[in-house]
Design a protein around this motif. Sequence first.
Motif, PDB file in Angstrom:
ATOM      1  N   PRO A 273       1.204  -1.257  -0.458  1.00  0.00           N
ATOM      2  CA  PRO A 273      -0.280  -0.073   0.110  1.00  0.00           C
ATOM      3  C   PRO A 273       0.655   1.161   0.399  1.00  0.00           C
ATOM      4  CG  PRO A 273      -0.462  -1.606   1.509  1.00  0.00           C
ATOM      5  CD  PRO A 273       0.679  -2.024   0.729  1.00  0.00           C
ATOM      6  N   ALA A 274       0.390   2.181  -0.641  1.00  0.00           N
ATOM      7  CA  ALA A 274       1.215   3.404  -1.118  1.00  0.00           C
ATOM      8  C   ALA A 274       0.305   4.499  -2.166  1.00  0.00           C
ATOM      9  CB  ALA A 274       2.365   3.491  -2.034  1.00  0.00           C
ATOM     10  N   ASP A 275       0.439   5.526  -1.197  1.00  0.00           N
ATOM     11  CA  ASP A 275       0.229   7.092  -2.257  1.00  0.00           C
ATOM     12  C   ASP A 275       1.190   7.766  -3.038  1.00  0.00           C
ATOM     13  OD1 ASP A 275       1.082   8.469  -0.327  1.00  0.00           O
ATOM     14  OD2 ASP A 275      -0.695   9.097   0.509  1.00  0.00           O
ATOM     15  N   ARG A 276       2.239   7.260  -2.457  1.00  0.00           N
ATOM     16  CA  ARG A 276       3.007   8.113  -3.443  1.00  0.00           C
ATOM     17  C   ARG A 276       4.445   6.739  -3.924  1.00  0.00           C
ATOM     18  NH1 ARG A 276       2.325  10.713   0.711  1.00  0.00           N
ATOM     19  NH2 ARG A 276       0.751  12.701   0.870  1.00  0.00           N
ATOM     20  N   ALA A 277       4.796   6.960  -5.315  1.00  0.00           N
ATOM     21  CA  ALA A 277       5.798   4.981  -5.092  1.00  0.00           C
ATOM     22  C   ALA A 277       6.522   5.739  -6.343  1.00  0.00           C
ATOM     23  CB  ALA A 277       5.490   4.297  -5.685  1.00  0.00           C
ATOM     24  N   SER A 286      25.564   3.311 -17.384  1.00  0.00           N
ATOM     25  CA  SER A 286      25.753   4.547 -16.748  1.00  0.00           C
ATOM     26  C   SER A 286      25.220   5.070 -15.301  1.00  0.00           C
ATOM     27  CB  SER A 286      24.887   5.029 -17.702  1.00  0.00           C
ATOM     28  OG  SER A 286      24.429   6.167 -17.433  1.00  0.00           O
ATOM     29  N   ALA A 287      25.486   5.836 -14.433  1.00  0.00           N
ATOM     30  CA  ALA A 287      25.045   6.476 -13.184  1.00  0.00           C
ATOM     31  C   ALA A 287      24.106   6.621 -13.256  1.00  0.00           C
ATOM     32  CB  ALA A 287      26.301   7.285 -12.737  1.00  0.00           C
ATOM     33  N   ALA A 288      23.752   7.902 -14.706  1.00  0.00           N
ATOM     34  CA  ALA A 288      21.877   7.930 -14.159  1.00  0.00           C
ATOM     35  C   ALA A 288      21.180   7.110 -14.176  1.00  0.00           C
ATOM     36  CB  ALA A 288      22.187   8.356 -15.648  1.00  0.00           C
ATOM     37  N   GLN A 289      20.182   7.899 -13.487  1.00  0.00           N
ATOM     38  CA  GLN A 289      18.837   7.216 -13.203  1.00  0.00           C
ATOM     39  C   GLN A 289      17.807   8.115 -13.591  1.00  0.00           C
ATOM     40  OE1 GLN A 289      18.561   6.220  -9.427  1.00  0.00           O
ATOM     41  NE2 GLN A 289      20.299   4.537  -9.320  1.00  0.00           N
ATOM     42  N   ARG A 290      16.810   7.548 -14.338  1.00  0.00           N
ATOM     43  CA  ARG A 290      15.432   8.225 -14.688  1.00  0.00           C
ATOM     44  C   ARG A 290      13.848   7.790 -13.721  1.00  0.00           C
ATOM     45  NH1 ARG A 290      18.523   7.864 -19.064  1.00  0.00           N
ATOM     46  NH2 ARG A 290      19.012   9.175 -20.589  1.00  0.00           N
ATOM     47  N   HIS A 291      13.409   8.856 -13.590  1.00  0.00           N
ATOM     48  CA  HIS A 291      12.292   8.746 -12.365  1.00  0.00           C
ATOM     49  C   HIS A 291      10.715   9.246 -13.097  1.00  0.00           C
ATOM     50  CE1 HIS A 291      16.176   9.351 -10.426  1.00  0.00           C
ATOM     51  NE2 HIS A 291      15.519   8.149  -9.414  1.00  0.00           N
ATOM     52  N   LEU A 292      10.358   7.733 -13.035  1.00  0.00           N
ATOM     53  CA  LEU A 292       8.732   8.065 -13.430  1.00  0.00           C
ATOM     54  C   LEU A 292       7.980   7.954 -11.492  1.00  0.00           C
ATOM     55  CD1 LEU A 292       5.634   9.153 -15.485  1.00  0.00           C
ATOM     56  CD2 LEU A 292       5.964   6.194 -14.955  1.00  0.00           C
ATOM     57  N   PRO A 442       0.265   0.731 -18.452  1.00  0.00           N
ATOM     58  CA  PRO A 442      -1.341   2.066 -18.337  1.00  0.00           C
ATOM     59  C   PRO A 442      -1.370   1.551 -16.680  1.00  0.00           C
ATOM     60  CG  PRO A 442      -0.526  -0.240 -19.190  1.00  0.00           C
ATOM     61  CD  PRO A 442       0.156  -0.078 -19.087  1.00  0.00           C
ATOM     62  N   LEU A 443      -1.008   2.627 -15.797  1.00  0.00           N
ATOM     63  CA  LEU A 443      -0.983   2.222 -14.297  1.00  0.00           C
ATOM     64  C   LEU A 443      -2.615   3.626 -14.562  1.00  0.00           C
ATOM     65  CD1 LEU A 443       2.724   4.049 -14.582  1.00  0.00           C
ATOM     66  CD2 LEU A 443       1.841   1.091 -13.753  1.00  0.00           C
ATOM     67  N   PHE A 444      -2.957   2.743 -12.513  1.00  0.00           N
ATOM     68  CA  PHE A 444      -3.541   3.001 -12.214  1.00  0.00           C
ATOM     69  C   PHE A 444      -3.746   3.195 -10.131  1.00  0.00           C
ATOM     70  CE2 PHE A 444      -4.827  -1.143 -13.709  1.00  0.00           C
ATOM     71  CZ  PHE A 444      -5.877  -1.779 -11.831  1.00  0.00           C
ATOM     72  N   HIS A 445      -4.629   3.131  -9.265  1.00  0.00           N
ATOM     73  CA  HIS A 445      -4.065   3.603  -7.794  1.00  0.00           C
ATOM     74  C   HIS A 445      -5.635   2.100  -8.013  1.00  0.00           C
ATOM     75  CE1 HIS A 445      -4.064   4.828  -4.123  1.00  0.00           C
ATOM     76  NE2 HIS A 445      -2.875   3.737  -4.004  1.00  0.00           N
ATOM     77  N   ARG A 446      -5.677   1.480  -7.156  1.00  0.00           N
ATOM     78  CA  ARG A 446      -6.660   0.853  -6.368  1.00  0.00           C
ATOM     79  C   ARG A 446      -6.705   0.344  -4.830  1.00  0.00           C
ATOM     80  NH1 ARG A 446      -8.992  -3.127  -9.979  1.00  0.00           N
ATOM     81  NH2 ARG A 446      -7.324  -4.294  -8.829  1.00  0.00           N
ATOM     82  N   GLY A 447      -7.137  -0.428  -3.948  1.00  0.00           N
ATOM     83  CA  GLY A 447      -6.926  -1.350  -3.197  1.00  0.00           C
ATOM     84  C   GLY A 447      -5.810  -0.058  -2.114  1.00  0.00           C
ATOM     85  N   GLY A 448      -5.266   0.938  -2.263  1.00  0.00           N
ATOM     86  CA  GLY A 448      -4.399   1.644  -1.661  1.00  0.00           C
ATOM     87  C   GLY A 448      -2.721   1.398  -1.782  1.00  0.00           C
ATOM     88  N   GLY A 449      -2.494   0.631  -3.412  1.00  0.00           N
ATOM     89  CA  GLY A 449      -1.908   0.575  -3.552  1.00  0.00           C
ATOM     90  C   GLY A 449      -1.799   0.789  -5.669  1.00  0.00           C
ATOM     91  N   PHE A 450      -0.659   0.683  -6.142  1.00  0.00           N
ATOM     92  CA  PHE A 450      -0.512   1.408  -7.869  1.00  0.00           C
ATOM     93  C   PHE A 450      -0.594  -0.076  -8.133  1.00  0.00           C
ATOM     94  CE2 PHE A 450       1.420   4.784  -5.734  1.00  0.00           C
ATOM     95  CZ  PHE A 450       0.906   5.822  -6.279  1.00  0.00           C
ATOM     96  N   ALA A 477      12.558  -3.034 -19.765  1.00  0.00           N
ATOM     97  CA  ALA A 477      13.273  -4.180 -18.992  1.00  0.00           C
ATOM     98  C   ALA A 477      14.271  -3.866 -18.200  1.00  0.00           C
ATOM     99  CB  ALA A 477      13.856  -4.983 -20.440  1.00  0.00           C
ATOM    100  N   ALA A 478      14.753  -2.033 -17.905  1.00  0.00           N
ATOM    101  CA  ALA A 478      16.065  -1.872 -16.632  1.00  0.00           C
ATOM    102  C   ALA A 478      14.489  -1.519 -15.732  1.00  0.00           C
ATOM    103  CB  ALA A 478      16.903  -1.392 -17.436  1.00  0.00           C
ATOM    104  N   LEU A 479      13.490  -1.557 -15.020  1.00  0.00           N
ATOM    105  CA  LEU A 479      13.024  -0.588 -14.398  1.00  0.00           C
ATOM    106  C   LEU A 479      13.036  -1.523 -12.770  1.00  0.00           C
ATOM    107  CD1 LEU A 479       9.927   0.360 -16.181  1.00  0.00           C
ATOM    108  CD2 LEU A 479      11.702   1.470 -15.555  1.00  0.00           C
ATOM    109  N   ARG A 480      13.001  -0.659 -12.352  1.00  0.00           N
ATOM    110  CA  ARG A 480      12.119  -1.273 -10.461  1.00  0.00           C
ATOM    111  C   ARG A 480      11.110  -0.141  -9.898  1.00  0.00           C
ATOM    112  NH1 ARG A 480      15.414   1.260  -6.334  1.00  0.00           N
ATOM    113  NH2 ARG A 480      17.148   2.805  -6.976  1.00  0.00           N
ATOM    114  N   PHE A 481      11.210  -1.173  -8.580  1.00  0.00           N
ATOM    115  CA  PHE A 481       9.600  -0.685  -8.639  1.00  0.00           C
ATOM    116  C   PHE A 481       9.760  -0.163  -7.307  1.00  0.00           C
ATOM    117  CE2 PHE A 481       6.240   0.049  -5.567  1.00  0.00           C
ATOM    118  CZ  PHE A 481       4.910   1.078  -5.818  1.00  0.00           C
ATOM    119  N   ALA A 482       9.976   0.930  -6.470  1.00  0.00           N
ATOM    120  CA  ALA A 482      10.524   1.860  -4.972  1.00  0.00           C
ATOM    121  C   ALA A 482       8.842   2.627  -4.192  1.00  0.00           C
ATOM    122  CB  ALA A 482      11.443   3.131  -4.797  1.00  0.00           C
ATOM    123  N   ALA A 483       8.695   2.343  -3.503  1.00  0.00           N
ATOM    124  CA  ALA A 483       7.838   2.286  -2.726  1.00  0.00           C
ATOM    125  C   ALA A 483       7.421   4.319  -1.662  1.00  0.00           C
ATOM    126  CB  ALA A 483       7.016   1.543  -1.777  1.00  0.00           C
TER     127      ALA A 483
END
Length: 519
Positions: A273-277, A286-292, A442-450, A477-483
């Motif tokens: 559960p999260a409302d920000r991620a 590369s040390a560069a990171q791009r964030h959505l 296609p992302l959305f928020h439901r049940g308290g999380g993404f 192919a090179a993504l990770r999720f952070a809460a």
Amino acid sequence: MNRCRNPAHPHCTVWVMPGADCCAHGHAQPQAAPPATGEAPAARGLPSGFEAISALRAARGATTLPGAQALSGRPQLHISGFDPRAAGGRQAIRLDLRGMPADCAAELRMLVRSGLRLGAEQHAFQRTSRGDWRPVFLEFSSRGLEHGQYRIDIELHSRQPGHPGSARTWSCSPVILVPRPDASLGEIHQTFLATHKNVRVTADDAGIARVQAPGGGRLDIEVHASNASIAQLDLRDPREQGGRLDLAFSSIAWDEDLIEIDVPLAAAPHPCPADRACLVHVEPDSAAQRHLRLFALDECVLGRFEDIEPDADLLLAHHGEHGLETGGLTRRLSGRHALIRQGRHGFEIEDVSRYGLLLDGVWPGKHAPVPLRLGMRIALTASIRGVAELEVTALWAHGLVLHRVDAGARAEAFCLLAPETDPGSGDAAQAGVQPRAAALPPLFHRGGGFWHRDPATGIDTPLAPGMALERLRGLGAALRFAARPYPEQDRGRDRRALSHAPSVRDLRSPARSPSWLGA
């Protein structure tokens, strides 16, 4: 009532309620002997008069007033301070919540829509430490509007963060009367009573409350005066008053029942559960990171980046020739610069800053919400261009995407989603998408999380740390999720936050990230 008559406790002087089997101290009471034939009721020792009525009520218990308990717990919106004589001008009516369930959120979001000119369409009820609710004052104007009745549609939304399935919604539609400029008080009152029930004619700050009716008849009107105003309502024969009704009041109040709307519960509990991620894309070698950066808030605050105790949710900093700059032009951003929220007509932005902002090159004015449009350019700070500029690259009913169009375009993008909202499917979910954001996952928020919805199969997958996101279509192919919306802060607090921002070489190199992070 009689005193205790238990022979084992002759010194007990506690009164016993009629029909009770024991006194307040728990002493059993002797039963009355059967009456002899022909004895009068008084001689039989049976209660009579008031005692008989009291005994009957005690025996019936809760069945005496079957609706009393339900009425006390009925959610209602009490409206007071309405004066129809002030038609054509600006008014402020007071809204009080009553009978709300104890398990609703401590802060309720209220959405308002009407043909009247409202001062604001969004408000919030807040519960006090005593358990009651702080009142909300709704401002509106009827200047220049045709006389008649105007409906005000009100929705109350309760949502407790971290509790999936706790979303609840109530609605009501009070009616406000805008009389003719030449209408008499009697005509105003008759029209108002024809459309409202449980009307209270109130007077404050001064004196007398009186109702007079023909022959002392009963009226379903409550006239109340507190702190001594004058509230007088005379409904006697108009011929005794020169052919008119005498009416004087300072304000009118009434209750509106809040009707709860069924909200579907979450299909499954969310593992994170999260409302920000954040979705982090790391390029190889590369040390560069791009964030959505993902936000699912009723109201998202855009403001200046601060490493310690920021005032905003979506943090922005200026990107110059040498990368990110936490000082310099970044200080031209206010701690709370702008608000983005979902209104009744879609997402809107409001300037609350000290330095201003430009929407497609035009300053909208402070505290003036403006609907967001696809392709709209948002320049934070109106006096210096290029401090932080965003573009609306995707806009749906359930969310929007903001791309940076300044030097920070390679570093981050933002996705703002309406909490607890399903995006739907098909063309409706992809309507209003810029070509650059067409590959947006296609992302959305439901049940308290993404959640992620597979565009091919329609399968929903919850996003959580440690997931293999390369298996999900549209995410790369090179993504990770952070809460957390700014996970890079955890690694750079001792060396200034965001120290891993891309260099000039990285900013100018060809983009190998997904198109939803491209410039």
